[in-house]
Structure formats: structure tokens, C-alpha cells
Design an enzyme around this catalytic site. Structure first.
Site, mmCIF file in Angstrom:
data_model
loop_
_atom_site.group_PDB
_atom_site.id
_atom_site.type_symbol
_atom_site.label_atom_id
_atom_site.label_comp_id
_atom_site.label_asym_id
_atom_site.label_seq_id
_atom_site.Cartn_x
_atom_site.Cartn_y
_atom_site.Cartn_z
ATOM 1 N N LYS A 33 44.387 7.842 4.703
ATOM 2 C CA LYS A 33 43.404 8.915 4.940
ATOM 3 C C LYS A 33 43.072 9.041 6.424
ATOM 4 O O LYS A 33 43.108 10.141 6.979
ATOM 5 C CB LYS A 33 42.133 8.625 4.122
ATOM 6 C CG LYS A 33 41.057 9.690 4.258
ATOM 7 C CD LYS A 33 40.131 9.696 3.068
ATOM 8 C CE LYS A 33 39.087 8.614 3.091
ATOM 9 N NZ LYS A 33 38.029 8.854 4.099
ATOM 10 N N SER A 34 42.756 7.927 7.066
ATOM 11 C CA SER A 34 42.371 7.989 8.483
ATOM 12 C C SER A 34 43.504 8.558 9.335
ATOM 13 O O SER A 34 43.278 9.377 10.237
ATOM 14 C CB SER A 34 42.044 6.584 9.004
ATOM 15 O OG SER A 34 40.901 6.092 8.386
ATOM 16 N N ARG A 38 43.877 12.228 11.555
ATOM 17 C CA ARG A 38 44.205 12.190 12.987
ATOM 18 C C ARG A 38 45.499 12.936 13.287
ATOM 19 O O ARG A 38 45.635 13.555 14.351
ATOM 20 C CB ARG A 38 44.298 10.732 13.449
ATOM 21 C CG ARG A 38 42.904 10.089 13.562
ATOM 22 C CD ARG A 38 42.997 8.589 13.487
ATOM 23 N NE ARG A 38 41.729 7.914 13.777
ATOM 24 C CZ ARG A 38 40.723 7.771 12.915
ATOM 25 N NH1 ARG A 38 40.805 8.293 11.701
ATOM 26 N NH2 ARG A 38 39.612 7.130 13.260
ATOM 27 N N SER A 178 32.206 1.813 15.259
ATOM 28 C CA SER A 178 32.569 2.951 14.414
ATOM 29 C C SER A 178 33.787 3.647 15.005
ATOM 30 O O SER A 178 33.738 4.191 16.110
ATOM 31 C CB SER A 178 31.413 3.956 14.332
ATOM 32 O OG SER A 178 31.900 5.196 13.845
ATOM 33 N N GLN A 180 35.001 6.325 13.918
ATOM 34 C CA GLN A 180 34.766 7.777 13.942
ATOM 35 C C GLN A 180 34.053 8.180 15.231
ATOM 36 O O GLN A 180 34.425 9.167 15.876
ATOM 37 C CB GLN A 180 33.948 8.191 12.718
ATOM 38 C CG GLN A 180 34.732 8.027 11.425
ATOM 39 C CD GLN A 180 33.934 8.392 10.192
ATOM 40 O OE1 GLN A 180 32.755 8.736 10.273
ATOM 41 N NE2 GLN A 180 34.581 8.321 9.050
ATOM 42 N N ASP A 326 35.829 -0.358 4.400
ATOM 43 C CA ASP A 326 35.971 0.459 3.185
ATOM 44 C C ASP A 326 36.399 -0.368 1.976
ATOM 45 O O ASP A 326 36.380 0.124 0.847
ATOM 46 C CB ASP A 326 36.990 1.580 3.431
ATOM 47 C CG ASP A 326 36.466 2.604 4.420
ATOM 48 O OD1 ASP A 326 35.227 2.679 4.619
ATOM 49 O OD2 ASP A 326 37.282 3.327 5.016
ATOM 50 N N LYS A 353 27.298 5.121 3.990
ATOM 51 C CA LYS A 353 28.613 5.671 3.637
ATOM 52 C C LYS A 353 28.405 6.815 2.637
ATOM 53 O O LYS A 353 27.317 7.367 2.556
ATOM 54 C CB LYS A 353 29.497 4.554 3.068
ATOM 55 C CG LYS A 353 29.854 3.504 4.109
ATOM 56 C CD LYS A 353 30.755 4.088 5.179
ATOM 57 C CE LYS A 353 31.090 3.094 6.258
ATOM 58 N NZ LYS A 353 31.817 3.712 7.356
ATOM 59 N N ARG A 357 26.207 1.979 -0.373
ATOM 60 C CA ARG A 357 27.157 1.137 -1.120
ATOM 61 C C ARG A 357 26.606 -0.240 -1.440
ATOM 62 O O ARG A 357 27.043 -0.868 -2.408
ATOM 63 C CB ARG A 357 28.491 1.021 -0.366
ATOM 64 C CG ARG A 357 29.264 2.316 -0.422
ATOM 65 C CD ARG A 357 30.647 2.230 0.213
ATOM 66 N NE ARG A 357 31.337 3.493 -0.013
ATOM 67 C CZ ARG A 357 32.383 3.920 0.692
ATOM 68 N NH1 ARG A 357 32.870 3.187 1.673
ATOM 69 N NH2 ARG A 357 32.951 5.082 0.402
HETATM 70 C C1 S3P Z 1 37.053 5.913 9.414
HETATM 71 C C2 S3P Z 1 36.182 4.999 9.956
HETATM 72 C C3 S3P Z 1 35.197 4.259 9.153
HETATM 73 C C4 S3P Z 1 35.545 4.284 7.682
HETATM 74 C C5 S3P Z 1 35.918 5.667 7.220
HETATM 75 C C6 S3P Z 1 37.128 6.178 7.971
HETATM 76 C C7 S3P Z 1 37.982 6.630 10.310
HETATM 77 O O1 S3P Z 1 33.924 4.882 9.311
HETATM 78 O O2 S3P Z 1 34.490 3.780 6.908
HETATM 79 O O3 S3P Z 1 36.220 5.675 5.824
HETATM 80 O O4 S3P Z 1 38.935 7.249 9.818
HETATM 81 O O5 S3P Z 1 37.757 6.571 11.521
HETATM 82 P P1 S3P Z 1 32.911 4.495 10.527
HETATM 83 O O6 S3P Z 1 33.508 4.983 11.797
HETATM 84 O O7 S3P Z 1 31.639 5.223 10.191
HETATM 85 O O8 S3P Z 1 32.772 3.018 10.466
#
Ligand code: S3P
Length: 447
Positions: A33-34, A38, A178, A180, A326, A353, A357
Site C-alpha cells: 500500500k505505501s 508513492r 511518521s 507520512q 501497522d 490510526k 487501535r
Molecule cells: C504510512 C505510514 C504510517 C502507517 C501507514 C502508512 C506510509 O503512518 O501507519 O499505514 O505509507 O507512510 P504514520 O506516518 O502516521 O506513522
């Protein structure tokens, strides 16, 4: 299902799982997914054509894809995991004619904020009820310092980003680890004058950094500070997305908790900033075999086999948390079956989240007969030999839902997991894969 029999999407989807089940076999899981998010975002900011294969066809990643289309990026998408992106560079986006709907996806909202911060127009990002409750101040603050302006409701979505071109450079210490937030700042940094630097209190996933380098961007490094130079152009290249370790984790942990089980997940990403679940399972005593495969683009990949056996309780410390953020819900299921006690701390991020959680896991484990002491930043669990059964609220959170489906493997009575529709945000085909390895899972829809 044809349109005459289709249920309205407002119907509730539950997973009903019979106790026990096999956990044997070789499976593949959908794309990461990540990395899928990107690939779309960086492909859109690059110059030239990027072809993405094994793209994750989930609601979250499709939210990013649709948002980029509204921003004028031309994308051919075959729903078989193939996307062809015509990147026109960071200045190739156009004014959106409508709100960008991020659905349930925090990654879409935070990374798009970084892209939009450097655009010469305003755009509004919104999402579902869960996303509207999640903290966005963590991107608003640094991006505002870079010169963008945000309208929000007390740091929550809907967000209107008033971009600024060029942005100011920034040197920023993240208050929480983080990926993100780090990625949002780096994407904005590409559109700033001069160098933009970030530092995190702990290591988080580095997919953005790896992909930026794959696309020809020079990354700066000074101790634990990481930087980009504004105006650095990205050059399109083809990207193959590895299988998602976070999706695989449900089956790997599912095998680990079933004595006699053996499951192999093929072609999974094993980036060392993401593989905490494997290390934590090993610390609990699980038998794991990792067979490395050729690297996929910038990411390492492997076939991973887990065999079931007895597990011991462990301490999960703050340094472990970002590397398995996660996977903590499913690891807590394993902890609840391990001998002795497991203590998790430094994990307050789990409260913000897709659901809270920590609260959702404590409530579900309590229903299954486990003694849990909840803290503000973690919990202490005393392992039980087997779970009972009953009805569990996933709180609309995909990872809570999938974690409790796996708990049924060691239950003595059926487990009904409520509100599982959002499993499609990250793992389309989860129910079929679960049945393939031996779970007795039925899907019910209630109006
Ligand atoms: C992610 C970063 C994580 C993760 C999320 C996906 C990403 O979040 O929990 O499912 O793709 O960069 P955080 O940046 O809030 O930790």
C-alpha cells in the site's frame, strides 16, 4: 453481483469465522500500500511515462489515483494492477474542479498535502468520518512554515491547501516518527528554494527516500538528518511493487499461533524499516525462514515461511513501534496466546490510526476472554491458552477486522467480526485468501 441484487454500500459487512482452521499453504498478497501510493505520486511529479505493476487495487490507493486525475494527471489504469502515468513534472498539475476525496486514507491526505503545498492554486482534501477525526496539524505545521496556508477545522479535514510557489526551505524535527509527515515535507521540499531537512525521533519506513533516488533525485544525509534540494527533477522509470508485508503479516502471525501450521507468503517486501513484525515474532519464539529474491526496484523482496509453535510474551519497546506500527494489532493477538506477559509501550500513535487501535484491541481481546491492562500508550496482556468467542467490533478499521479474523484460529466458539467493509481499503481479496489457507470464513451483509 448484478445491479438488481446489489446491496447499498451502507449495508454492514461482517466476517463470521468458525473456530479452528488449517493455516497451510503458499499464498501471495496484493501489492504494498505505501509503495503503491508513492509510485502514483512520484510518477505524477516526474517527467515522462512511469509504468507501475502489481499496484494495489485497494480503495486507499484508488483514492490517490482519482485525486491525481482530478489534478490533471493522465493515467491509464487497468484494474489488474497496472497503471501508466504521464508525468508532467511538479509544475504539471492543474487546478482541481472538485474536492479531492481521500476516503479512509491518511497516506493520501498527508502526502497530497505536501505536493499541493507547492502549487500555485488552492485545493480541498476531504475524507470519511474516520479520516476527518485524524490529526492533520502534524502536516499543517511544517508546511505552513514553508509558506503554504491551510484552512481546517482545528487541524482536522476537510483541509484546503493554499499552495505557494516557490516554498521556503525548512529544517524540521518531527515530534513523532511518521513516514507520512516526513514524506509530505520531502515532497514539498522538492518544490522549495534551497535545501529542506527533516529529522525523526525514531526510524520510520523509508519508501519515499528509496523511490526518490530510483527516480534520480539526490538525497542529502547528515547524521540522522535527511534532506532534498528544491528544484531537483524526477525522471520517470518503471516500478514493480512488492507484496505488502502488512497484509502478509495477518497470515504469518496466523501461522505462528497455530502449532503444526506452515504458511509461505511469496514475493513480499522486506524493507528493514518495515520488517519489525518478523523480528518481534522471532523474539516471541516463532520459526521464520526468509528466502531473499532479486530486489524489486529500490525495495528488497522475499518469500517468507512461518511455522506454528509455542510463543512467549515479550516487551515491545518504543524503538520497536515505528518499524511494526501497522502490524501491532495482529501481534497483540499473538501476544494474547503467548506464555506469560507481553508489555507494549510508547505506542500512543495507535490511538490516532483508522480507529483508536489500543482501545479496539483491548475491547476485542476482553471479549475473547483475555486479561488486558490498558495504558495511554500501550497495554499489558496476560496470555491465555485459547480464546473463547463472540462478537467483536472492528470499529470500521481494516487492520482490527483482519486481526480478529485470525484470532478465530485459536477460539473455542465462533467469532463474528462486525463492520469489515473497510478491509477493502488495504486488502481486496482477504476473505478468499483466508479461505485458501484453511479458515472457515463467511461474509454476511446486513442492511
Ligand atoms: C504510512 C505510514 C504510517 C502507517 C501507514 C502508512 C506510509 O503512518 O501507519 O499505514 O505509507 O507512510 P504514520 O506516518 O502516521 O506513522
Amino acid at each position: 453481483m448484478n445491479s438488481a441484487t446489489a446491496l447499498p454500500s451502507a449495508s454492514r459487512r461482517d466476517f463470521v469465522v468458525q473456530p479452528g482452521g488449517g493455516m497451510q499453504g503458499r499464498i501471495r498478497v496484493p501489492g504494498d500500500k505505501s509503495i503503491s501510493h508513492r509510485a502514483l505520486l512520484l510518477g505524477a511529479m516526474a517527467r515522462g511515462e512511469t509504468q507501475v505493476s502489481n499496484f494495489l487495487e485497494s480503495q486507499d490507493c484508488l483514492a490517490t489515483l482519482n485525486a491525481l486525475r482530478v489534478l490533471g494527471v493522465q493515467m491509464d489504469h487497468a484494474p489488474t494492477g497496472h497503471v501508466r502515468i504521464q508525468g508532467a513534472g511538479a509544475d504539471g498539475l492543474r487546478v482541481p474542479v472538485r474536492t479531492l476525496d481521500c476516503g479512509n486514507s491518511g497516506t493520501s491526505m498527508r502526502l497530497l498535502s505536501g505536493v499541493l503545498a507547492g502549487q500555485p492554486f488552492a485545493a480541498t482534501l476531504d475524507g470519511d468520518d474516520s479520516l476527518r477525526h485524524r490529526p492533520m496539524q502534524r502536516v499543517i505545521e511544517p508546511l505552513t512554515r514553508m509558506g503554504a496556508r491551510f484552512d481546517s477545522t482545528a487541524g482536522r479535514a476537510p483541509l484546503t491547501v493554499h499552495g505557494c510557489r516557490p516554498l521556503n526551505s525548512l529544517r524540521y524535527k518531527l515530534p513523532v516518527a511518521s513516514a507520512q509527515v516526513k514524506s509530505a515535507i520531502l515532497l514539498a521540499g522538492l518544490q522549495a528554494t534551497g535545501e529542506t531537512w527533516v529529522q525523526e525521533p525514531a526510524v520510520s519506513r523509508d519508501h519515499t527516500e528509496r523511490m526518490l533516488q530510483l527516480l534520480g533525485c539526490r538525497l542529502l544525509c547528515d547524521g540522522d538528518w535527511l534532506g532534498v534540494v528544491g528544484g531537483n527533477e524526477l525522471h520517470a522509470t518503471n516500478i514493480t511493487v512488492p507484496g505488502d508485508l502488512s497484509a502478509a503479516a495477518f497470515f504469518l502471525v496466523g501461522a505462528a499461533i497455530c502449532p503444526g501450521a506452515a504458511v509461505t507468503v511469496e514475493g513480499v517486501g522486506v524493507n528493514p524499516t518495515r520488517d519489525g513484525v518478523l523480528r518481534l515474532l522471532q523474539r516471541m519464539g516463532a520459526v521464520i525462514h526468509v528466502q531473499f529474491l532479486p530486489q524489486l526496484g529500490a525495495e528488497p523482496a522475499a518469500n517468507i515461511e512461518v511455522r506454528g509453535g509455542d510463543l512467549q510474551g515479550i516487551e515491545i519497546t518504543p524503538a520497536d513501534v515505528p518499524l511494526a506500527i501497522d502490524e501491532l494489532p495482529i501481534l497483540l493477538v499473538a501476544a494474547a496466546l503467548a506464555q506469560g506477559q507481553t508489555r507494549l509501550y510508547g505506542a500512543a500513535e495507535l490511538r490516532v490510526k483508522e480507529s483508536d487501535r489500543l482501545a479496539a484491541m483491548a475491547a476485542g481481546l476482553h471479549t475473547l476472554g483475555v486479561s488486558v491492562e490498558l495504558f495511554t500508550d500501550g497495554m499489558q496482556i496476560t496470555g491465555v491458552g485459547q480464546f473463547g468467542g463472540g462478537e467483536i467490533d472492528s470499529c470500521g478499521d481494516h487492520r482490527i477486522a483482519m486481526a480478529f479474523v485470525m484470532a478465530a484460529l485459536r477460539a473455542t466458539r465462533p467469532v463474528r467480526v462486525r463492520d469489515c467493509r473497510n478491509v477493502d481499503t488495504s486488502f481486496p481479496g482477504f476473505a478468499e485468501t483466508a479461505r485458501k489457507v484453511g479458515l472457515d470464513l463467511r461474509v454476511t451483509e446486513t442492511l
